[in-house]
Scaffold this motif. Structure first.
Motif, PDB file in Angstrom:
ATOM      1  N   ARG A   2       0.839  -1.193   0.000  1.00 39.99           N
ATOM      2  CA  ARG A   2       0.000   0.000   0.000  1.00 39.99           C
ATOM      3  C   ARG A   2       0.876   1.246   0.000  1.00 39.99           C
ATOM      4  O   ARG A   2       1.899   1.305   0.671  1.00 39.99           O
ATOM      5  CB  ARG A   2      -0.929   0.025   1.205  1.00 39.99           C
ATOM      6  N   VAL A   3       0.446   2.239  -0.785  1.00 37.09           N
ATOM      7  CA  VAL A   3       1.094   3.545  -0.817  1.00 37.09           C
ATOM      8  C   VAL A   3      -0.028   4.570  -0.658  1.00 37.09           C
ATOM      9  O   VAL A   3      -0.748   4.881  -1.613  1.00 37.09           O
ATOM     10  CB  VAL A   3       1.851   3.780  -2.136  1.00 37.09           C
ATOM     11  N   GLY A   4      -0.211   5.040   0.560  1.00 36.38           N
ATOM     12  CA  GLY A   4      -1.321   5.944   0.832  1.00 36.38           C
ATOM     13  C   GLY A   4      -2.641   5.271   0.530  1.00 36.38           C
ATOM     14  O   GLY A   4      -2.930   4.184   1.035  1.00 36.38           O
ATOM     15  N   GLU A   5      -3.454   5.876  -0.306  1.00 34.21           N
ATOM     16  CA  GLU A   5      -4.763   5.317  -0.655  1.00 34.21           C
ATOM     17  C   GLU A   5      -4.676   4.235  -1.728  1.00 34.21           C
ATOM     18  O   GLU A   5      -5.669   3.573  -2.027  1.00 34.21           O
ATOM     19  CB  GLU A   5      -5.678   6.444  -1.143  1.00 34.21           C
ATOM     20  N   PHE A   6      -3.486   4.052  -2.311  1.00 32.02           N
ATOM     21  CA  PHE A   6      -3.334   3.124  -3.423  1.00 32.02           C
ATOM     22  C   PHE A   6      -2.776   1.776  -2.984  1.00 32.02           C
ATOM     23  O   PHE A   6      -2.105   1.660  -1.962  1.00 32.02           O
ATOM     24  CB  PHE A   6      -2.391   3.706  -4.482  1.00 32.02           C
ATOM     25  N   GLU A   7      -3.037   0.793  -3.819  1.00 37.56           N
ATOM     26  CA  GLU A   7      -2.428  -0.528  -3.664  1.00 37.56           C
ATOM     27  C   GLU A   7      -1.593  -0.806  -4.909  1.00 37.56           C
ATOM     28  O   GLU A   7      -2.047  -0.553  -6.032  1.00 37.56           O
ATOM     29  CB  GLU A   7      -3.503  -1.600  -3.506  1.00 37.56           C
ATOM     30  N   LEU A   8      -0.381  -1.313  -4.715  1.00 28.82           N
ATOM     31  CA  LEU A   8       0.506  -1.635  -5.826  1.00 28.82           C
ATOM     32  C   LEU A   8       0.703  -3.142  -5.902  1.00 28.82           C
ATOM     33  O   LEU A   8       0.887  -3.800  -4.875  1.00 28.82           O
ATOM     34  CB  LEU A   8       1.875  -0.964  -5.649  1.00 28.82           C
ATOM     35  N   ARG A   9       0.635  -3.672  -7.119  1.00 24.79           N
ATOM     36  CA  ARG A   9       0.945  -5.078  -7.367  1.00 24.79           C
ATOM     37  C   ARG A   9       1.847  -5.157  -8.576  1.00 24.79           C
ATOM     38  O   ARG A   9       1.870  -4.247  -9.412  1.00 24.79           O
ATOM     39  CB  ARG A   9      -0.334  -5.886  -7.608  1.00 24.79           C
ATOM     40  N   PRO A  10       2.610  -6.237  -8.717  1.00 26.13           N
ATOM     41  CA  PRO A  10       3.459  -6.384  -9.905  1.00 26.13           C
ATOM     42  C   PRO A  10       2.630  -6.350 -11.177  1.00 26.13           C
ATOM     43  O   PRO A  10       1.552  -6.956 -11.248  1.00 26.13           O
ATOM     44  CB  PRO A  10       4.115  -7.755  -9.700  1.00 26.13           C
ATOM     45  N   LEU A  11       3.122  -5.642 -12.156  1.00 29.19           N
ATOM     46  CA  LEU A  11       2.428  -5.534 -13.438  1.00 29.19           C
ATOM     47  C   LEU A  11       2.603  -6.820 -14.228  1.00 29.19           C
ATOM     48  O   LEU A  11       3.704  -7.349 -14.338  1.00 29.19           O
ATOM     49  CB  LEU A  11       2.987  -4.343 -14.215  1.00 29.19           C
ATOM     50  N   ASP A  12       1.511  -7.330 -14.758  1.00 30.89           N
ATOM     51  CA  ASP A  12       1.519  -8.512 -15.619  1.00 30.89           C
ATOM     52  C   ASP A  12       1.402  -8.026 -17.062  1.00 30.89           C
ATOM     53  O   ASP A  12       0.372  -7.461 -17.443  1.00 30.89           O
ATOM     54  CB  ASP A  12       0.348  -9.431 -15.261  1.00 30.89           C
ATOM     55  N   VAL A  51      14.505  -4.143 -13.120  1.00 25.04           N
ATOM     56  CA  VAL A  51      13.266  -3.465 -13.513  1.00 25.04           C
ATOM     57  C   VAL A  51      12.134  -3.919 -12.615  1.00 25.04           C
ATOM     58  O   VAL A  51      11.980  -5.112 -12.336  1.00 25.04           O
ATOM     59  CB  VAL A  51      12.894  -3.786 -14.979  1.00 25.04           C
ATOM     60  N   ALA A  52      11.336  -2.959 -12.158  1.00 24.99           N
ATOM     61  CA  ALA A  52      10.121  -3.271 -11.390  1.00 24.99           C
ATOM     62  C   ALA A  52       8.990  -2.426 -11.958  1.00 24.99           C
ATOM     63  O   ALA A  52       9.104  -1.201 -12.047  1.00 24.99           O
ATOM     64  CB  ALA A  52      10.322  -2.984  -9.912  1.00 24.99           C
ATOM     65  N   ARG A  53       7.918  -3.096 -12.357  1.00 24.73           N
ATOM     66  CA  ARG A  53       6.736  -2.410 -12.876  1.00 24.73           C
ATOM     67  C   ARG A  53       5.542  -2.772 -12.010  1.00 24.73           C
ATOM     68  O   ARG A  53       5.358  -3.936 -11.657  1.00 24.73           O
ATOM     69  CB  ARG A  53       6.471  -2.800 -14.334  1.00 24.73           C
ATOM     70  N   TYR A  54       4.723  -1.771 -11.721  1.00 22.97           N
ATOM     71  CA  TYR A  54       3.576  -1.984 -10.832  1.00 22.97           C
ATOM     72  C   TYR A  54       2.299  -1.440 -11.461  1.00 22.97           C
ATOM     73  O   TYR A  54       2.324  -0.434 -12.169  1.00 22.97           O
ATOM     74  CB  TYR A  54       3.787  -1.259  -9.499  1.00 22.97           C
ATOM     75  N   ILE A  55       1.205  -2.120 -11.166  1.00 23.05           N
ATOM     76  CA  ILE A  55      -0.116  -1.569 -11.430  1.00 23.05           C
ATOM     77  C   ILE A  55      -0.596  -0.911 -10.142  1.00 23.05           C
ATOM     78  O   ILE A  55      -0.497  -1.491  -9.052  1.00 23.05           O
ATOM     79  CB  ILE A  55      -1.104  -2.664 -11.868  1.00 23.05           C
ATOM     80  N   VAL A  56      -1.086   0.311 -10.264  1.00 23.01           N
ATOM     81  CA  VAL A  56      -1.596   1.069  -9.132  1.00 23.01           C
ATOM     82  C   VAL A  56      -3.113   0.947  -9.133  1.00 23.01           C
ATOM     83  O   VAL A  56      -3.763   1.240 -10.149  1.00 23.01           O
ATOM     84  CB  VAL A  56      -1.191   2.549  -9.242  1.00 23.01           C
ATOM     85  N   ARG A  69      13.759   1.417 -12.847  1.00 22.15           N
ATOM     86  CA  ARG A  69      14.727   0.535 -13.492  1.00 22.15           C
ATOM     87  C   ARG A  69      16.120   1.147 -13.442  1.00 22.15           C
ATOM     88  O   ARG A  69      16.282   2.366 -13.336  1.00 22.15           O
ATOM     89  CB  ARG A  69      14.332   0.252 -14.942  1.00 22.15           C
ATOM     90  N   HIS A  70      17.101   0.263 -13.554  1.00 22.15           N
ATOM     91  CA  HIS A  70      18.495   0.690 -13.644  1.00 22.15           C
ATOM     92  C   HIS A  70      19.342  -0.497 -14.072  1.00 22.15           C
ATOM     93  O   HIS A  70      18.931  -1.661 -13.960  1.00 22.15           O
ATOM     94  CB  HIS A  70      18.997   1.262 -12.313  1.00 22.15           C
ATOM     95  N   LEU A  71      20.525  -0.216 -14.555  1.00 26.03           N
ATOM     96  CA  LEU A  71      21.488  -1.265 -14.858  1.00 26.03           C
ATOM     97  C   LEU A  71      22.186  -1.676 -13.562  1.00 26.03           C
ATOM     98  O   LEU A  71      22.188  -0.929 -12.574  1.00 26.03           O
ATOM     99  CB  LEU A  71      22.519  -0.766 -15.860  1.00 26.03           C
ATOM    100  N   PRO A  72      22.809  -2.855 -13.537  1.00 22.65           N
ATOM    101  CA  PRO A  72      23.591  -3.247 -12.354  1.00 22.65           C
ATOM    102  C   PRO A  72      24.634  -2.189 -12.051  1.00 22.65           C
ATOM    103  O   PRO A  72      25.193  -1.568 -12.973  1.00 22.65           O
ATOM    104  CB  PRO A  72      24.237  -4.576 -12.783  1.00 22.65           C
ATOM    105  N   TRP A  73      24.913  -1.987 -10.782  1.00 25.23           N
ATOM    106  CA  TRP A  73      25.789  -0.892 -10.388  1.00 25.23           C
ATOM    107  C   TRP A  73      27.220  -1.052 -10.903  1.00 25.23           C
ATOM    108  O   TRP A  73      27.919  -0.055 -11.078  1.00 25.23           O
ATOM    109  CB  TRP A  73      25.776  -0.728  -8.877  1.00 25.23           C
ATOM    110  N   ASP A  74      27.647  -2.264 -11.208  1.00 24.40           N
ATOM    111  CA  ASP A  74      28.999  -2.404 -11.761  1.00 24.40           C
ATOM    112  C   ASP A  74      29.066  -1.923 -13.207  1.00 24.40           C
ATOM    113  O   ASP A  74      30.155  -1.682 -13.742  1.00 24.40           O
ATOM    114  CB  ASP A  74      29.494  -3.851 -11.643  1.00 24.40           C
ATOM    115  N   ARG A  75      27.909  -1.765 -13.838  1.00 20.13           N
ATOM    116  CA  ARG A  75      27.861  -1.220 -15.200  1.00 20.13           C
ATOM    117  C   ARG A  75      27.407   0.237 -15.206  1.00 20.13           C
ATOM    118  O   ARG A  75      27.428   0.884 -16.242  1.00 20.13           O
ATOM    119  CB  ARG A  75      26.917  -2.057 -16.061  1.00 20.13           C
ATOM    120  N   MET A  76      26.961   0.721 -14.070  1.00 20.13           N
ATOM    121  CA  MET A  76      26.494   2.100 -13.947  1.00 20.13           C
ATOM    122  C   MET A  76      27.094   2.684 -12.667  1.00 20.13           C
ATOM    123  O   MET A  76      26.420   2.862 -11.650  1.00 20.13           O
ATOM    124  CB  MET A  76      24.962   2.139 -13.892  1.00 20.13           C
TER     125      MET A  76
END
Length: 321
Positions: A2-12, A51-56, A69-76
Motif C-alpha cells: 500500500r502507498v497511501g490510498e493506493f495498492e501496488l501489485r506487480p504488473l503482468d 526493472v520493477a513495474r507496478y499496477i496502481v 529501473r536501472h542497470l547493475p551498479w557495476d555497469r552504472m
C-alpha cells in the motif's frame, strides 16, 4: 503493498499492457501509445537490468502504473536510475503523483541508487510541479517534431534528388536492409550504431547492449527490412535511418538515425532520412514525427531544413538521493 490510498501489485504484461497503453493515450491524446510497440520496447533492455513495474489500484480498480529501473551498479558506477508513474486523468493530482514518486524513490534508495531521473512533457504543469516540489531539477530536454508530408512533399522530393546525387559523387551507396547481403552486416551495423549512439548528448551514460539483446530491436512489429535504410562506403556500413510504423495506433515516427563519425558532414544522415520520407509518402503516410536531444545541433538543423515543426519538448529531471 500500500502507498497511501493506493495498492501496488506487480504488473503482468499480458494482462496489463493494453491498460497502460490506453492510459498513456488518454493522458496524452496527441501522442497515442501503441500497445504492440510498447510491449516490444519493454523487452529491449539488458538481460541483467533491474526493472520493477507496478499496477496502481484504487478501490479495486486499476488507476495507474509505476516503473523503476536501472542497470547493475557495476555497469552504472554513478548509480543512475529512473522512476516514473502515471494515473488516470480523473485521479491525476500533484499530491497523488508525489506519493507514488516518493515510494519509488525510497525503493531505489534502498537498492543503492544515488541519482534518479524522471521525465515530463513541457506542457504537463502537474508533473513538473510535483517533480520540482520533490527536489528535482531540469537536466536536459528532448525536442519533438512533426513533418507534414503533404505540405512539404515537393521540398522533400527536391532534397532527396539532391542527396542521391551527392551520395553518388561521395561514393556512398544507399540501400535497404532487405537488399544488404553482407554476411557481417549485423556486426558492422552494431559497431556503427554503438558509435553513433555514444555521441548523442546524454546525462545517463550510454552502455552498449550485448549483441543478442541488441538484435531484438529489429524484431519490432513497427519495422521491416525493406523500410530500414543503410549507407555503405566500401566495405563499411556507415549509416542507418528507419521509421517505425505503429501496427495498432499512433503516428509514424523516426525509430533511429545514426552515422559513423568518419562520414559526418557529408550529407549521409540527410540522404538516409530523405529515403525514409520518400518511402512514407509512397505508402500514403501524411505526416511523420521525430525527436532529438535539444543539444544535438546537426540533427536539429537537418529537421529544420526538411520542414519539421516543433511540437513540444520532453524535460528530463534529475534528483540526487
Amino acid at each position: 503493498m500500500r502507498v497511501g490510498e493506493f495498492e501496488l501489485r506487480p504488473l503482468d504484461v499480458d494482462r496489463d499492457i493494453a491498460f497502460v497503453a490506453d492510459l498513456d493515450t488518454e493522458v496524452r491524446r496527441d501522442d497515442p501509445e501503441d500497445p504492440v510497440l510498447l510491449r516490444h520496447w519493454w523487452t529491449l533492455m539488458a538481460a541483467d537490468a533491474v526493472v520493477a513495474r507496478y499496477i496502481v489500484s484504487l478501490d479495486g480498480e486499476r488507476a495507474g502504473y509505476a516503473v523503476v529501473r536501472h542497470l547493475p551498479w557495476d555497469r552504472m558506477p554513478e548509480r543512475f536510475a529512473s522512476a516514473g508513474c502515471e494515473l488516470r486523468p480523473d485521479l491525476r493530482t500533484e499530491a497523488r503523483l508525489s506519493a507514488l514518486q516518493a515510494h519509488l524513490e525510497s525503493e531505489l534508495a534502498r537498492d543503492g541508487a544515488k541519482k534518479v531521473t524522471s521525465w515530463a512533457w513541457d506542457y504537463d504543469a502537474t508533473r513538473i510541479a510535483m517533480l520540482t516540489a520533490r527536489g528535482y531539477r531540469e537536466e536536459r530536454r528532448q525536442r519533438f517534431w512533426e513533418l507534414d508530408l503533404v505540405k512539404h512533399r515537393e521540398r522533400i522530393e527536391t532534397m532527396a534528388a539532391e542527396s542521391r546525387e551527392r551520395m553518388r559523387k561521395e561514393g556512398i551507396r544507399v540501400l535497404t536492409l532487405a537488399q544488404e547481403d553482407d554476411p557481417k552486416r549485423w556486426e558492422k551495423l552494431k559497431r556503427m550504431s554503438d558509435e553513433a549512439e555514444s555521441d548523442v548528448p546524454t546525462t545517463v551514460p550510454h552502455v552498449p547492449m550485448a549483441m543478442d539483446e541488441w538484435m531484438k530491436w529489429f524484431d519490432s512489429p513497427g519495422l521491416r527490412p525493406d523500410r530500414i535504410w543503410l549507407a555503405r562506403e566500401g566495405d563499411d556500413i556507415v549509416g542507418i535511418s528507419q521509421l517505425a510504423y505503429p501496427p495498432v495506433r499512433g503516428v509514424v515516427a523516426t525509430d533511429w538515425t545514426g552515422t559513423a563519425r568518419k562520414v559526418r558532414g557529408r550529407g549521409v544522415a540527410r540522404a538516409l532520412k530523405c529515403e525514409t520520407l520518400m518511402q512514407a509518402i509512397a505508402l500514403g503516410v501524411d505526416r511523420v514525427r521525430t525527436d532529438n536531444d535539444s543539444a544535438n545541433a546537426p540533427i536539429l538543423h537537418i529537421n529544420e531544413s526538411m520542414g519539421y515543426r516543433i511540437r513540444c519538448e520532453g524535460i528530463q529531471f534529475l534528483k540526487t538521493l
